[in-house]
Scaffold this motif. Structure first.
Motif, mmCIF file in Angstrom:
data_model
loop_
_atom_site.group_PDB
_atom_site.id
_atom_site.type_symbol
_atom_site.label_atom_id
_atom_site.label_comp_id
_atom_site.label_asym_id
_atom_site.label_seq_id
_atom_site.Cartn_x
_atom_site.Cartn_y
_atom_site.Cartn_z
ATOM 1 N N ASP A 102 -5.692 -10.298 51.149
ATOM 2 C CA ASP A 102 -4.256 -10.438 50.976
ATOM 3 C C ASP A 102 -3.931 -10.232 49.515
ATOM 4 O O ASP A 102 -4.058 -11.132 48.702
ATOM 5 N N GLU A 103 -3.483 -9.037 49.163
ATOM 6 C CA GLU A 103 -3.242 -8.729 47.752
ATOM 7 C C GLU A 103 -1.936 -9.333 47.262
ATOM 8 O O GLU A 103 -1.675 -9.350 46.074
ATOM 9 N N SER A 104 -1.107 -9.838 48.181
ATOM 10 C CA SER A 104 0.165 -10.397 47.757
ATOM 11 C C SER A 104 -0.009 -11.762 47.123
ATOM 12 O O SER A 104 0.882 -12.259 46.456
ATOM 13 N N GLY A 105 -1.154 -12.409 47.352
ATOM 14 C CA GLY A 105 -1.367 -13.730 46.791
ATOM 15 C C GLY A 105 -0.544 -14.803 47.466
ATOM 16 O O GLY A 105 -0.304 -15.860 46.909
ATOM 17 N N ARG A 106 -0.082 -14.550 48.692
ATOM 18 C CA ARG A 106 0.714 -15.554 49.380
ATOM 19 C C ARG A 106 -0.130 -16.405 50.318
ATOM 20 O O ARG A 106 0.395 -17.192 51.075
ATOM 21 N N GLY A 107 -1.432 -16.203 50.266
ATOM 22 C CA GLY A 107 -2.310 -17.032 51.073
ATOM 23 C C GLY A 107 -2.209 -16.741 52.543
ATOM 24 O O GLY A 107 -2.256 -17.636 53.370
#
Lengths: 261, 90
Positions: A102-107
């Motif tokens: 998950d590259e967005s870093g939103r877990g």
């Protein structure tokens, strides 16, 4: 005999195979992000193949309709897939595919158990002296964790908490300041404990007054390499009155500043 | 031969349609359900095209076209509704 009917038959057989794979894919894929591949590629491709096969043996009116259907699907399938993916992403639909990143870093990725990831090798850090603005809020906790990640192994972290004079404006009761002091001590002790648990040498600084000044002054006193702060502290009223602590620190600090989101 | 292949294909499409409806019911999440429904409609479009070819009834193609149009707006609306709901309650 014309080869066109045979080509049409071959296309239909191909389409049936591809669509079967697509349906199996939808059944088999673990989350919606991977299921998107099954419908918007495999099944869609099968439909187009059937349209072409049918057009091969049709009259002009039929071909016109088939071209319309095909063109419309060609335009709308990617849009539908994108809209579904966006809805899933915005609603934080978890990614359960093993090894998903998950590259967005939103877990969105669940902590995976069945995939062994290579441990991330920590680069040697030059940051021996890090000051963290810490008030016990969620953002400041994240700031603390990030500081613990990037500080050098023999480095030291200084926790700064401040408050009392200005930020107590919304607290009308005269008993408030004493509670405030207790609260600050508790917060600092808790932060110190967290760092001690990670084996990091920590000092705490408890200041009275504006947190911005406290953090900047402490950083200057200990000659810090880096200041780490969260985006927003606990006291919203003070932020409205005085402006964001992190913004002011970025503008005034003598060293690097890391604002953790 | 041509008719046999197309008829067999439409029978198999019916099976796939039934499977995909089961998948709609058993979907693990709402986006996944929207996606399964979208796929069921795609399969119906293919089925309608095949049947229209076998039976030589061109108006099934109009039904297929309308179904494709409707499914797009339905998917769009369902996905947007699912997305906005989070904004209303969070």
């Amino acid at each position: 005999m014309s080869p066109i009917p045979w080509i049409a038959d071959a296309l239909v057989v191909l389409a049936v195979a591809v669509m079967t794979i697509g349906v199996y894919g939808l059944r088999r894929m673990p989350d919606v992000y991977t299921q998107l591949h099954a419908t918007s590629k495999a099944v869609f491709l099968g439909v187009i193949a059937i349209l072409v096969a049918s057009a091969a043996s049709g009259d002009p009116a039929t071909i016109l309709r088939l071209v319309l259907i095909g063109g419309f699907l060609l335009a709308t399938t990617p849009v539908s897939a994108h809209v579904v993916a966006r809805a899933a992403y915005r609603r934080r639909e978890p990614m359960t595919t093993p090894g998903a990143v998950d590259e967005s870093g939103r877990g969105l990725t669940a902590p995976s158990t069945d995939v062994e990831l290579e441990p991330v090798r920590r680069p040697r850090s030059e940051l021996r002296n890090v000051v963290v603005g810490y008030d016990g809020s969620e953002q400041s906790r994240r700031a603390l964790e990030r500081a613990a990640q990037i500080v050098a192994e023999d480095g030291r972290i200084t926790l700064v908490t401040a408050g009392g004079i200005l930020p107590s404006a919304p607290q009308v009761s005269s008993a408030a300041p004493a509670d405030d002091v207790e609260e600050r001590r508790r917060v600092l002790a808790e932060g110190h404990e967290r760092l001690a648990a990670l084996g990091i040498d920590a000092r705490v600084v408890e200041a009275v007054g504006d947190p911005t000044d406290a953090i900047i002054d402490t950083a200057r006193d200990v000659d810090a390499d880096l200041i780490v702060v969260g985006t927003r502290g606990r006291n919203v009223a003070a932020r409205v009155l005085l402006g964001s602590v992190s913004t002011t620190i970025v503008n005034q600090a003598h060293c690097d500043v890391l604002v953790v989101r | 031969m041509h008719t046999i292949v197309f008829t067999a294909a439409s029978v198999w499409m019916t099976v796939l349609l039934a499977i995909s409806i089961v998948l709609v019911i058993r979907a693990r999440s709402i986006p996944s359900r929207i996606l399964s429904l979208d796929m069921a409609v795609l399969i119906s479009v293919a089925l309608l095209v095949l049947v229209s070819d076998v039976d030589r009834v061109p108006y099934f193609l109009d039904a297929a076209l309308v179904l494709a149009l409707l499914s797009f707006s339905a998917t769009l609306a369902a996905a947007r509704y699912h997305e906005e709901e989070g904004d209303l309650f969070s």
